[in-house]
Scaffold this motif. Structure first.
Motif, PDB file in Angstrom:
ATOM      1  N   VAL A  97       0.866  -1.182   0.000  1.00  0.00           N
ATOM      2  CA  VAL A  97       0.000   0.000   0.000  1.00  0.00           C
ATOM      3  C   VAL A  97       0.899   1.227   0.000  1.00  0.00           C
ATOM      4  O   VAL A  97       1.689   1.425   0.933  1.00  0.00           O
ATOM      5  CB  VAL A  97      -0.930   0.016   1.235  1.00  0.00           C
ATOM      6  CG1 VAL A  97      -1.791   1.283   1.216  1.00  0.00           C
ATOM      7  CG2 VAL A  97      -1.805  -1.223   1.267  1.00  0.00           C
TER       8      VAL A  97
ATOM      9  N   LEU B  46       1.030   4.312   3.370  1.00  0.00           N
ATOM     10  CA  LEU B  46       0.244   3.940   4.536  1.00  0.00           C
ATOM     11  C   LEU B  46       0.961   4.447   5.792  1.00  0.00           C
ATOM     12  O   LEU B  46       1.756   3.726   6.414  1.00  0.00           O
ATOM     13  CB  LEU B  46       0.054   2.423   4.601  1.00  0.00           C
ATOM     14  CG  LEU B  46      -0.887   1.911   5.703  1.00  0.00           C
ATOM     15  CD1 LEU B  46      -2.313   2.385   5.463  1.00  0.00           C
ATOM     16  CD2 LEU B  46      -0.830   0.388   5.790  1.00  0.00           C
TER      17      LEU B  46
ATOM     18  N   ALA C 206      -2.521   5.981   9.834  1.00  0.00           N
ATOM     19  CA  ALA C 206      -3.460   5.355   8.903  1.00  0.00           C
ATOM     20  C   ALA C 206      -3.451   3.836   9.077  1.00  0.00           C
ATOM     21  O   ALA C 206      -4.494   3.183   8.999  1.00  0.00           O
ATOM     22  CB  ALA C 206      -3.113   5.731   7.466  1.00  0.00           C
ATOM     23  N   ALA C 207      -2.269   3.280   9.327  1.00  0.00           N
ATOM     24  CA  ALA C 207      -2.167   1.835   9.565  1.00  0.00           C
ATOM     25  C   ALA C 207      -2.908   1.442  10.842  1.00  0.00           C
ATOM     26  O   ALA C 207      -3.551   0.392  10.901  1.00  0.00           O
ATOM     27  CB  ALA C 207      -0.704   1.416   9.646  1.00  0.00           C
TER      28      ALA C 207
ATOM     29  N   LEU D 185      -6.481   1.317   9.987  1.00  0.00           N
ATOM     30  CA  LEU D 185      -6.754   0.108   9.215  1.00  0.00           C
ATOM     31  C   LEU D 185      -6.838  -1.096  10.143  1.00  0.00           C
ATOM     32  O   LEU D 185      -7.710  -1.967   9.976  1.00  0.00           O
ATOM     33  CB  LEU D 185      -5.676  -0.100   8.158  1.00  0.00           C
ATOM     34  CG  LEU D 185      -5.806  -1.349   7.278  1.00  0.00           C
ATOM     35  CD1 LEU D 185      -7.145  -1.354   6.533  1.00  0.00           C
ATOM     36  CD2 LEU D 185      -4.646  -1.433   6.295  1.00  0.00           C
TER      37      LEU D 185
ATOM     38  N   GLY E 113      -4.439   0.300  -3.204  1.00  0.00           N
ATOM     39  CA  GLY E 113      -4.563   1.442  -2.303  1.00  0.00           C
ATOM     40  C   GLY E 113      -3.404   2.396  -2.469  1.00  0.00           C
ATOM     41  O   GLY E 113      -2.254   2.025  -2.280  1.00  0.00           O
TER      42      GLY E 113
ATOM     43  N   LEU F 256      -2.705   5.875  -1.044  1.00  0.00           N
ATOM     44  CA  LEU F 256      -2.929   7.073  -0.256  1.00  0.00           C
ATOM     45  C   LEU F 256      -2.014   8.208  -0.713  1.00  0.00           C
ATOM     46  O   LEU F 256      -2.371   9.380  -0.621  1.00  0.00           O
ATOM     47  CB  LEU F 256      -2.689   6.785   1.232  1.00  0.00           C
ATOM     48  CG  LEU F 256      -3.856   6.170   2.010  1.00  0.00           C
ATOM     49  CD1 LEU F 256      -4.130   4.746   1.563  1.00  0.00           C
ATOM     50  CD2 LEU F 256      -3.570   6.190   3.509  1.00  0.00           C
TER      51      LEU F 256
ATOM     52  N   LEU G  13      -9.241   3.534   3.312  1.00  0.00           N
ATOM     53  CA  LEU G  13      -8.858   2.419   4.187  1.00  0.00           C
ATOM     54  C   LEU G  13      -9.913   1.304   4.156  1.00  0.00           C
ATOM     55  O   LEU G  13      -9.576   0.121   4.234  1.00  0.00           O
ATOM     56  CB  LEU G  13      -8.656   2.925   5.615  1.00  0.00           C
ATOM     57  CG  LEU G  13      -7.481   3.875   5.815  1.00  0.00           C
ATOM     58  CD1 LEU G  13      -7.455   4.422   7.237  1.00  0.00           C
ATOM     59  CD2 LEU G  13      -6.157   3.178   5.497  1.00  0.00           C
TER      60      LEU G  13
ATOM     61  N   ILE H 129      -9.201  -0.792   1.224  1.00  0.00           N
ATOM     62  CA  ILE H 129      -8.051  -1.667   1.471  1.00  0.00           C
ATOM     63  C   ILE H 129      -8.476  -2.853   2.334  1.00  0.00           C
ATOM     64  O   ILE H 129      -8.070  -4.002   2.088  1.00  0.00           O
ATOM     65  CB  ILE H 129      -6.910  -0.874   2.137  1.00  0.00           C
ATOM     66  CG1 ILE H 129      -6.386   0.202   1.182  1.00  0.00           C
ATOM     67  CG2 ILE H 129      -5.780  -1.803   2.566  1.00  0.00           C
ATOM     68  CD1 ILE H 129      -5.462   1.204   1.840  1.00  0.00           C
TER      69      ILE H 129
ATOM     70  N   THR I 296       4.436  -1.012   3.363  1.00  0.00           N
ATOM     71  CA  THR I 296       4.367   0.298   2.730  1.00  0.00           C
ATOM     72  C   THR I 296       5.751   0.865   2.530  1.00  0.00           C
ATOM     73  O   THR I 296       6.735   0.373   3.114  1.00  0.00           O
ATOM     74  CB  THR I 296       3.497   1.260   3.558  1.00  0.00           C
ATOM     75  OG1 THR I 296       3.209   2.432   2.789  1.00  0.00           O
ATOM     76  CG2 THR I 296       4.197   1.676   4.854  1.00  0.00           C
TER      77      THR I 296
END
Length: 781
Positions: free
Chosen positions: A450, A453, A457-458, A461, A554, A556, A575, A578, A597
């Motif tokens: 991704v 990420l 953000a992770a 997720l 994905g 971002l 997200l 994903i 990532t």
């Protein structure tokens, strides 16, 4: 047993006889001089196939004159078939028992029935009087033995509500006082508060949808229970009383608060009313019912946030925490649900930023920075995005932007400069390809790349995946330098040991070590993966779960470059997509999905700082990194390239960008750009049949309000009550409610007829899937 079932049974039981001394009655006569029961006779005929009615000849409705009724029981009326096992019931509207007994004075039209009083039985009270509605409800000798008020208003309301009363459960009526309020409420559908809110919302159109009797009952209920006359006082007077929330109107407000979007016109009706004059000490309790007051509070908060630009960071953070405390109660008002309290909602997130950034990440070792950011620091980044996502209007965006730049930007700058200082004096923890560990994959693992990420953000997720029931293992890693896709994607690939960097590379793109072919464009990376027994899946291909696979999904990073700070408004949707991709891969049979990532990023509304970099010094210049020309002299800090430490490049100081200033960028050295999470996702608790969260307490209060407490991973879960757990169409609540931070949620069931019925409490994840359930009895018990 329902009232109508008891009435039918009582009628039929009147025909019971002693066969040793009597013959079976030929009919049951039901005299009703005052025609009290006449309105519900058609309904009773649907329950009593043996019932006929005295009246004008209409055999299709089982209605006819006296002589026809005689023909029916004689079996001579070919147009009527009565059940052979039932005694016919003759309802006689406008006729009393005395009319039949006085045969000489009996009207000619009734004389054919007079002799039936001897061959049949008359359904009457024990005292030989006709059954009135009141007598049947009150009497414990052949009636129902209920507590019924006998005043004129109660009797009138009872007569109007009789049709609905027939379907009431007899057991629920016992021990209850049946007065005018009860009968009027029954006539209006059993929920006067709902009806009042609909009237406030629809105005005159509400009366047009009601019959005369229902409207009259509605007015009487309002007068009795709320000391308010809808017909005389009008809609705006009602809207004003709703906003004041005094006395019995407080419960009306509570109901409105449950689902304000169901009544879209009410807020505008309140705006048409003149509110009280509020002083500086007005509170949510005294003024929260008025959207005008809430709007004034939003304007005040907007002004206070804008003034933060004049304060030092530590004072600005203190002020944000004060503002959050002041405006927090407004987040529970209907105006927040209606989108009219954006700044109050954003300030909750700004308070998180203020609280986290009170602790500087500018002390200790690299390990200390990593621990500080992994445990708490990332929450400032996450809350900053959440604050931006809350606001829509330009003036509100300006206010939130000002606050972010006052409390977040100094912390961001300070932590980046400290990290750069430590790395300059030692080495970057991400190392180089020479120090990188070999990539190790478990059997059946699919690696999902991704782009962009970031750490926070992770974490989001992870939360989404856990709500869906998956297990997620997190591992903290440092990206390759510089923190750009060209360098970072190859560094997290399973074939990184077969990749290197040339001495003359100026675009941060490595190459295939064996052939020197550049990985730019992605073709040679995919070929290298395939040659080393890795399946390469496209965006829509899920594979077969065998061996190992690499796929990309994905982006971002592209969204950030395109949208700038508005990425904050779209990140949850990205997200979610994903998470769906991961779910599809696991469903296809992969034992695990490893999410990797290449880099994080910096985001700053109002633009990141900019610093100049001469074109004469660089071969290539990106947002926060630049390749310096061989032999050029520069005061910039130089760092070794991950793929070839002999090749060096410059990174911008702090959180600045080279050249043009933008909201979103990366490529430099900061915790937000360089510290990332790898996620390993596997089928989890929910998938194997164990609930994500568990209901620990169920409490019914305030009549039909249910409050539920849960344990487990309840973030992003919502509460619903359904008659069938798996069918969303059987939901009985006014509004599905999310669980609060303390693990509780409260919902209201509107339909009073459901009291005592068994139903299911269901916990729903963000996709509306049921992740846990429990049974309950509506209303308690």
């Amino acid at each position: 047993m329902r009232v109508i079932e008891h009435l039918v049974k009582t009628l039929r039981d009147s025909a019971i006889f002693n066969s040793e001394v009597q013959v079976a009655p030929s009919c049951i006569l039901w005299p009703d001089k005052d025609r009290q029961w006449e309105a519900v006779i058609p309904r009773l005929q649907s329950e009593l196939a043996e019932m006929l009615v005295l009246g004008d000849y209409a055999p299709e409705n089982r209605v006819g004159p006296a002589i026809w009724l005689r023909c029916v029981i004689a079996g001579k009326a070919l147009d009527v078939n009565l059940p052979a096992d039932r005694v016919p019931v003759f309802y006689l509207p406008g006729v009393s028992r005395q009319d039949l007994r006085a045969i000489e004075d009996c009207p000619d039209l009734l004389k054919p029935l007079a002799e039936l009083q001897y061959r049949g039985v008359i359904w009457s009270q024990a005292n030989a009087k006709d059954w009135t509605i009141m007598a049947f409800l009150k009497s414990d000798q052949g009636g129902m033995g209920l507590d019924v008020a006998q005043d004129k208003e109660a009797k009138n309301a009872m007569q109007l509500a009789l049709y609905r009363l027939l379907d009431e459960e007899l057991e629920l009526l016992k021990g209850k006082r049946l007065d005018k309020d009860y009968f009027n409420t029954l006539l209006t559908g059993g929920d006067p508060v709902r009806d009042l809110l609909q009237w406030l919302n629809l105005g005159d159109a509400f009366q047009a949808t009601r019959g005369v009797n229902e409207w009259k009952a509605f007015v009487e209920v309002c007068k009795s229970q709320l000391a308010f006359d809808p017909q005389a006082d009008g809609v705006l007077a009602g809207a004003s009383k709703l906003a004041l929330r005094e006395g019995p109107w407080h419960s009306v407000w509570d109901r409105y608060s449950e689902a304000p979007k169901r009544y879209p016109n009410i807020s505008n009706r309140i705006r048409q009313c003149k509110p009280p004059i509020f002083d500086l000490f007005a509170t949510v309790e005294s003024a929260g019912g008025w959207p005008q007051w809430n709007q004034d509070q939003e304007k005040s908060l907007q002004h206070d946030l804008l003034t933060l630009k004049h304060l030092p960071a530590h004072d600005a953070r203190k002020r944000v925490l004060e503002l959050d405390k002041t405006h927090a109660p407004r987040r529970d008002l209907v105006w927040a649900d209606l989108g009219e309290s954006s700044l109050a909602l954003a300030t909750k997130q700004l308070a998180v930023v203020a609280d986290v950034t009170k602790t500087a990440l500018a002390a200790g070792s690299i390990s200390d920075l990593q621990a500080g950011y992994s445990n708490q620091g990332w929450r400032a980044d996450d809350a900053m995005l959440a604050a931006l996502a809350r606001v829509e209007r330009a003036s509100d965006i300006d206010a939130v932007t000002t606050a972010i730049r006052a409390i977040y930007l100094p912390w961001l700058e300070e932590s980046a400069r400290y990290l750069q200082k430590i790395v300059e004096g030692s080495s970057y923890p991400g190392g180089t390809i020479a120090s990188a560990k070999p990539f190790s994959a478990s059997k059946g693992e699919c690696v999902l790349f991704v782009d962009g990420l970031r750490f926070d953000a992770a974490r989001r997720l992870t939360a989404v995946l856990e709500v869906h029931g998956y297990e997620v293992a997190e591992a903290v890693n440092w990206t390759a330098l510089p923190s750009v896709t060209a360098t970072g994607k190859a560094a997290v690939s399973p074939v990184r040991s077969k990749i290197s960097g040339t001495d003359d590379c100026d675009d941060f793109e490595p190459c295939v070590a064996a052939t020197g072919q550049s990985l730019k464009g992605g073709y040679h990376l995919k070929k290298l993966l395939s040659d080393n027994h890795w399946k390469v899946l496209d965006r829509t291909e899920n594979g077969d779960g065998q061996g190992n696979a690499w796929c990309e999904f994905g982006d971002l990073d592209s969204e950030g470059h395109a949208r700038g700070w508005k990425l904050a408004k779209h990140i949850d949707l990205l997200l979610a997509e994903i998470a769906e991709r991961i779910s599809a891969l696991l469903a296809e049979g992969w034992s695990s999905v490893r999410v990797v990532t290449d880099h994080g990023w910096l985001l700053m509304p109002g633009k990141l700082p900019a610093i100049p970099m001469s074109k004469d010094l660089t071969d290539n210049k990106w947002g926060r990194c630049a390749s310096i020309k061989p032999g050029a002299s520069t005061s910039e800090r130089l760092y070794p390239w991950f793929w070839n430490p002999h090749q060096q490049f410059a990174l911008a100081d702090g959180v600045s960008c080279y050249g043009k200033s933008v909201d979103y960028n990366h490529g430099g050295l900061s915790l937000q750009e360089c510290l990332v999470l790898d996620l390993v996702v596997t089928q989890g608790a929910h998938i194997s049949g164990h609930p994500v969260a568990e209901v620990t307490d169920i409490a019914w209060k305030d009549s039909m309000r249910c409050t539920v407490a849960v344990d487990g991973r309840y973030a992003n879960l919502a509460l619903d009550i359904r008659m069938h757990a798996g069918d969303a169409e059987t939901s009985v609540v006014v509004n599905i409610k999310p669980f609060k931070d303390n693990g509780t949620a409260s919902v209201v069931v509107e339909n009073q007829d459901l009291r005592g019925r068994e139903a299911f409490l269901v916990l729903l994840n963000a996709s509306g899937e049921v992740v846990a359930e429990a049974t309950t009895v509506i209303g308690g018990g």
